[in-house]
Design a protein around this motif. Structure first.
Motif, short mmCIF file in Angstrom:
data_model
loop_
_atom_site.label_atom_id
_atom_site.label_comp_id
_atom_site.label_asym_id
_atom_site.label_seq_id
_atom_site.Cartn_x
_atom_site.Cartn_y
_atom_site.Cartn_z
N GLY A 38 29.77 55.46 4.53
CA GLY A 38 29.32 54.46 3.62
C GLY A 38 28.38 54.73 2.64
N GLN A 39 27.91 53.97 1.86
CA GLN A 39 27.17 54.23 0.82
C GLN A 39 25.87 54.25 0.93
OE1 GLN A 39 28.45 51.17 1.40
NE2 GLN A 39 27.13 49.72 0.85
N GLY A 40 25.38 53.88 2.24
CA GLY A 40 24.13 53.70 2.59
C GLY A 40 23.32 52.33 2.36
N THR A 41 22.48 51.98 3.12
CA THR A 41 21.84 50.66 3.02
C THR A 41 20.16 50.92 3.57
OG1 THR A 41 21.46 48.67 3.68
CG2 THR A 41 22.30 49.72 5.40
N GLN A 42 19.20 50.68 2.73
CA GLN A 42 17.89 50.79 2.83
C GLN A 42 17.36 49.97 4.16
OE1 GLN A 42 15.78 53.49 1.70
NE2 GLN A 42 14.26 52.69 3.35
N VAL A 43 16.74 50.48 4.84
CA VAL A 43 16.01 49.87 6.06
C VAL A 43 14.48 50.23 5.89
CG1 VAL A 43 15.45 49.39 8.57
CG2 VAL A 43 17.84 49.44 7.66
N THR A 44 13.64 49.38 5.68
CA THR A 44 12.12 49.44 5.46
C THR A 44 11.55 48.60 6.50
OG1 THR A 44 12.42 50.19 3.24
CG2 THR A 44 10.20 49.93 4.05
N VAL A 45 10.60 49.35 7.55
CA VAL A 45 9.73 48.63 8.32
C VAL A 45 8.35 49.12 7.96
CG1 VAL A 45 9.26 48.54 10.62
CG2 VAL A 45 11.54 49.30 9.98
N SER A 46 7.56 47.79 7.54
CA SER A 46 6.31 47.99 6.95
C SER A 46 5.65 46.58 7.10
CB SER A 46 6.37 48.49 5.56
OG SER A 46 4.94 48.49 4.91
N SER A 47 4.39 46.54 7.29
CA SER A 47 3.52 45.66 7.26
C SER A 47 2.87 45.08 5.95
CB SER A 47 2.35 45.46 8.19
OG SER A 47 1.70 46.56 8.13
N GLY A 66 17.29 45.92 4.60
CA GLY A 66 15.94 45.09 4.15
C GLY A 66 14.69 45.42 4.47
N LEU A 67 13.80 44.80 4.10
CA LEU A 67 12.34 45.04 4.71
C LEU A 67 12.17 44.06 5.80
CD1 LEU A 67 9.48 46.19 4.15
CD2 LEU A 67 9.22 44.13 2.63
N VAL A 68 11.55 44.45 6.75
CA VAL A 68 11.08 43.81 7.93
C VAL A 68 9.70 44.47 8.43
CG1 VAL A 68 12.39 45.26 9.50
CG2 VAL A 68 11.90 43.05 9.94
N GLN A 69 9.00 43.50 9.13
CA GLN A 69 7.81 44.09 9.69
C GLN A 69 7.65 44.65 11.03
OE1 GLN A 69 5.28 40.40 9.99
NE2 GLN A 69 4.68 40.38 7.89
N PRO A 70 6.96 45.48 11.48
CA PRO A 70 7.22 46.10 12.67
C PRO A 70 7.38 45.16 13.85
CG PRO A 70 5.40 47.20 11.47
CD PRO A 70 5.80 45.94 10.57
N GLY A 71 8.05 45.23 14.61
CA GLY A 71 8.29 44.58 15.75
C GLY A 71 9.69 43.56 15.38
N GLY A 72 9.97 43.64 14.07
CA GLY A 72 10.91 42.50 13.69
C GLY A 72 12.46 43.15 14.10
N SER A 73 13.52 42.09 13.62
CA SER A 73 14.99 42.61 13.91
C SER A 73 15.80 42.67 12.61
CB SER A 73 15.41 41.69 14.81
OG SER A 73 14.64 41.79 15.98
N LEU A 74 16.73 43.47 12.57
CA LEU A 74 17.70 43.37 11.30
C LEU A 74 18.98 43.71 12.03
CD1 LEU A 74 16.21 45.57 8.37
CD2 LEU A 74 16.71 43.08 8.59
N ARG A 75 19.94 43.14 11.52
CA ARG A 75 21.37 43.46 11.72
C ARG A 75 22.13 44.06 10.79
NH1 ARG A 75 26.42 39.71 13.15
NH2 ARG A 75 27.39 40.71 14.88
N LEU A 76 22.78 45.26 11.11
CA LEU A 76 23.56 45.87 10.06
C LEU A 76 25.03 45.67 10.13
CD1 LEU A 76 21.58 49.50 9.63
CD2 LEU A 76 21.29 47.16 8.41
N SER A 77 25.79 45.48 9.33
CA SER A 77 27.20 45.38 9.38
C SER A 77 28.23 46.50 8.57
CB SER A 77 27.77 44.14 9.04
OG SER A 77 27.26 43.13 9.81
N CYS A 78 29.02 46.92 9.15
CA CYS A 78 30.08 47.92 8.26
C CYS A 78 31.40 47.72 8.66
CB CYS A 78 29.65 49.39 8.72
SG CYS A 78 30.74 50.47 8.27
N ALA A 79 32.14 47.23 7.49
CA ALA A 79 33.81 47.10 7.68
C ALA A 79 34.41 48.18 7.06
CB ALA A 79 33.88 45.58 6.82
N ALA A 80 35.53 48.62 7.75
CA ALA A 80 36.40 49.56 7.23
C ALA A 80 37.69 49.03 6.58
CB ALA A 80 36.81 50.38 8.08
#
Length: 120
Positions: free
Chosen positions: A111-120, A9-23
């Motif tokens: 995996g198919q890939g997931t977009q991570v965008t870090v932007s203010s 997803g989209l997050v501001q600089p300094g923020g956090s994200l958690r990615l998951s991947c299940a086989a």
């Protein structure tokens, strides 16, 4: 064998994200599991990997900010990303090496890939 990712997803600089991947699928073993990323115009690069015995390896650029973890019983790998920077913006891909049977060779799956965008 398939890998299904979630959590980008989209997050501001300094923020956090958690990615998951299940086989899912049928396999004898799946080891290691890990995350790679590819920014526009750049080659895909290693982010972090983890073995079934929980040994980890990180790219220098994310060490101390990202944490990879794994639940073996669920064949799931996570990537906790803290203190995110704009340069972390990329498509993040889950990767796993698996064997179909005892003594069989290694196969690689993405995996198919997931977009991570870090932007203010």
């Amino acid at each position: 064998v398939q890998l299904v990712e979630s959590g980008g997803g989209l997050v501001q600089p300094g923020g956090s994200l958690r990615l998951s991947c299940a086989a899912s699928g049928s396999f004898f073993s799946i080891n290691p599991m890990g995350w790679y990323r590819q920014a526009p115009g750049k080659e895909r690069e290693l982010v972090a990997t983890i073995t079934s015995s929980k040994n980890t390896n990180y790219a220098a650029s994310v060490k101390g900010r990202f944490t990879i973890s794994r639940v073996n019983a669920m064949n799931t790998v996570y990537l906790q990303m803290d203190s995110l920077k704009p340069e972390d913006t990329a498509v993040y891909y889950c990767n796993a090496v698996y064997r179909l049977g005892f003594g069989s060779g290694d196969s690689n799956v993405w995996g198919q890939g997931t977009q991570v965008t870090v932007s203010s």
